[in-house]
Design an enzyme around this catalytic site. Structure first.
Site, PDB file in Angstrom:
ATOM      1  N   GLY A 107     -21.038  29.232   7.333  1.00 59.61           N
ATOM      2  CA  GLY A 107     -20.003  28.659   6.443  1.00 59.61           C
ATOM      3  C   GLY A 107     -20.344  27.378   5.749  1.00 59.61           C
ATOM      4  N   GLY A 109     -20.641  24.010   5.966  1.00 58.31           N
ATOM      5  CA  GLY A 109     -20.572  23.065   7.255  1.00 58.31           C
ATOM      6  C   GLY A 109     -20.182  21.479   6.825  1.00 58.31           C
ATOM      7  N   ASP A 142     -22.792  17.166  11.851  1.00 62.77           N
ATOM      8  CA  ASP A 142     -21.788  16.090  11.639  1.00 62.77           C
ATOM      9  C   ASP A 142     -21.100  15.879  10.262  1.00 62.77           C
ATOM     10  OD1 ASP A 142     -23.629  14.983   9.745  1.00 62.77           O
ATOM     11  OD2 ASP A 142     -24.506  13.143  11.154  1.00 62.77           O
ATOM     12  N   GLY A 143     -21.423  17.100   9.348  1.00 66.35           N
ATOM     13  CA  GLY A 143     -20.918  17.035   8.052  1.00 66.35           C
ATOM     14  C   GLY A 143     -21.172  15.973   6.946  1.00 66.35           C
ATOM     15  N   ASP A 277     -27.594  33.433   2.970  1.00 63.70           N
ATOM     16  CA  ASP A 277     -26.419  32.540   2.743  1.00 63.70           C
ATOM     17  C   ASP A 277     -26.688  31.550   1.672  1.00 63.70           C
ATOM     18  OD1 ASP A 277     -27.975  31.705   5.330  1.00 63.70           O
ATOM     19  OD2 ASP A 277     -27.173  29.779   4.603  1.00 63.70           O
ATOM     20  N   ASP A 287     -27.818  25.170  -3.557  1.00 63.55           N
ATOM     21  CA  ASP A 287     -28.119  24.942  -2.033  1.00 63.55           C
ATOM     22  C   ASP A 287     -29.945  24.135  -2.006  1.00 63.55           C
ATOM     23  OD1 ASP A 287     -25.876  25.280  -1.054  1.00 63.55           O
ATOM     24  OD2 ASP A 287     -26.414  26.845   0.259  1.00 63.55           O
TER      25      ASP A 287
END
Length: 524
Positions: A107, A109, A142-143, A277, A287
């Site tokens: 997902g 993240g 940690d995003g 993904d 990405d």
């Protein structure tokens, strides 16, 4: 109310959040990592960065989107992910095959969606912060994002757009004011880096993995809802009421993916981590992690140390990996599309269609029409020369395009050579040039038409990893001069300018094994 506020009110009225309206989601607002079966998104607030500082705003893109050109305090706050309290943001759930292995629930993240922004001419683009905090799908991360990786994605996504490659776009970069710990090579040498976030946009960030996520749960209803949504919103040429709608959609995804692979091979882009993904259902480049543009031509090259030693995602394997990924997508939608023979047919047609388009594109890079039977061999012939002589991929075609009779082969092509050529290699190169000129003379295209085709397919400037490393090292110290140079140069990659001449240089020897130039990992 200020003029800026008026502008923002109009802007907010253009915001849509179709995922929240069309699908079930987790409304808790919790960012604790968790499984979300039966949910396609989770409400996710952005992190409040008290010391966030905008460092770049992509005004040309903003103009395309009808966004403010003047940056008032309220709009800067939005760019810095500081939002009105009544605005909900969210992250989506998906799954995927990572390096060929099923990875379960994944997902967004560290990507947080605001929704779709509709432009003045009616186009809609999803708006996403990257690095603005953890989500339910962050797993153990940690995003956050760091300035190094943020600059890399920001510049390269814009570079790819101007190269004519379908891609996500980049609107802004902000420093978060935090220091973030990263172990760049996963070797135990973690260090603090400057935290950063960016806003990226795309027509959609819908991925192969979204469909795999629902198929793995055997959720036929939600999978059908997602397919219907995708077709209605992003593929208006397909009649959703047709019994062949899903097959036609899959055929279109195959076609767009195939075209994207031709583009990547044309400009020498190596993605580095083609997990399912990371594959766009709309045929976009998304990405940007351990990517690289080719320096010397090498079908075995992978920029991603995480991809060693198998080199699954090496340059020469990208078209085949895309087909493997399309097979996974076909398996996912076969849960509800029972005409699997038609899905198989679309997959079986992929290779022939890819090589036909790829060879024609490579011939156009040589200024050849591809209309004559004897030209078919020239796509392979040029690649063999590039490989055996270890020539710089993009610079070779630049040199070939400016070749004139009477020039010294060694002097003219030395800018694209990574070693001292032997006399035999120089003679081989000269023979190639002579034969190529004869092909151009015999072609149905005029020399003028041939030159235009070469100019349109061979960039005068591509972003290289060693340049991005130098750029980020300077930016870490507060010096953004090289960043602004590269940003300006990438706007016109097919034109010869002072900046393109300055930066259109082959990789220096020092950069071969340097972390961030010759070696990259999936770490951000």
């Amino acid at each position: 109310m200020s003029q800026q506020s008026n502008n923002l009110n109009v802007w907010w009225q253009r915001l849509q959040q179709p995922w929240l309206k069309n699908f079930p989601g987790d409304e808790s607002g919790s960012t604790m990592p968790r499984q979300t079966p039966g949910k396609l998104y989770s409400i996710t607030p952005t992190q409040e960065f008290d010391s966030a500082h905008l460092i770049h705003y992509n005004k040309p893109l903003a103009a395309e989107l009808g966004l403010p050109q003047s940056l008032g305090e309220e709009f800067v706050s939005i760019l810095n992910a500081q939002l009105p309290s009544d605005v909900q943001t969210y992250a989506t759930a998906y799954s995927g095959h990572q390096f060929g292995q099923w990875a379960g629930q994944l997902g967004d993240g560290r990507a947080i969606l605001l929704g779709e922004i509709t432009t003045n001419d009616g186009h809609a683009y999803e708006w996403q912060w990257k690095g603005a905090g953890a989500t339910a799908y962050a797993r153990r991360a940690d995003g956050r994002a760091v300035l190094r990786s943020t600059i890399r994605e920001y510049l390269m996504s814009e570079a790819m757009h101007h190269l004519g490659v379908p891609t996500s776009r980049a609107l802004s970069i902000s420093l978060t004011g935090e220091n973030v710990v990263r172990d760049v090579m996963y070797d135990g040498n973690a260090a603090y880096e400057k935290g950063a976030m960016m806003i990226r946009l795309a027509e959609s960030f819908l991925r192969f993995g979204h469909f795999e996520f629902l198929a793995a749960q055997r959720d036929e209803k939600l999978l059908k809802d997602l397919l219907d949504f995708a077709i209605e919103r992003y593929f208006p040429n397909i009649d959703l009421q047709s019994e062949k709608a899903y097959v036609q959609w899959f055929e279109e995804v195959c076609s767009r993916t195939l075209d994207l692979m031709v583009h990547w091979q044309r400009v020498g882009f190596v993605h580095g981590v083609m997990n399912t993904d990371n594959m766009s259902a709309l045929g976009l480049t998304i990405d940007y992690g351990p990517y690289s543009m080719l320096d010397d031509y090498d079908l075995e090259f992978t920029p991603n140390t995480t991809d060693l030693p198998g080199k699954r995602y090496k340059f020469g394997a990208q078209p085949a990996v895309a087909l493997w990924n399309l097979n996974r997508l076909a398996n996912a939608i076969a849960l509800i599309e029972k005409d699997t023979q038609s899905l198989e047919s679309a997959l079986n047609n992929y290779n022939d269609r890819f090589w036909e388009k790829f060879d024609r594109t490579m011939l156009h890079k040589l200024g050849l029409s591809g209309e004559l039977q004897e030209q078919k061999v020239w796509s392979r012939k040029s690649q063999k020369l590039l490989s055996t002589q270890r020539l710089d991929y993009n610079l070779f075609y630049t040199c070939l395009g400016s070749w004139k009779d009477g020039m010294s082969v060694k002097e003219h092509f030395e800018t694209c050579m990574y070693h001292e050529p032997t006399e035999m290699q120089l003679q081989e190169l000269k023979t190639f040039i002579d034969d190529w000129q004869k092909q151009r003379e015999d072609d149905v295209w005029s020399v003028e038409h041939s030159s235009k085709a070469m100019a349109a397919n061979n960039p005068q400037f591509v972003l290289r990893n060693y340049q991005l490393l130098l750029c980020t090292q300077q930016a870490e110290k507060g010096n953004f001069a090289m960043f602004h140079d590269l940003y300006k140069a990438l706007q016109t990659p097919y034109q010869s300018t002072e900046l393109s001449k300055k930066y259109n240089q082959k990789r220096p020897d020092w950069a071969i094994d340097v972390v961030g130039a010759g070696q990259l990992s999936c770490s951000s």
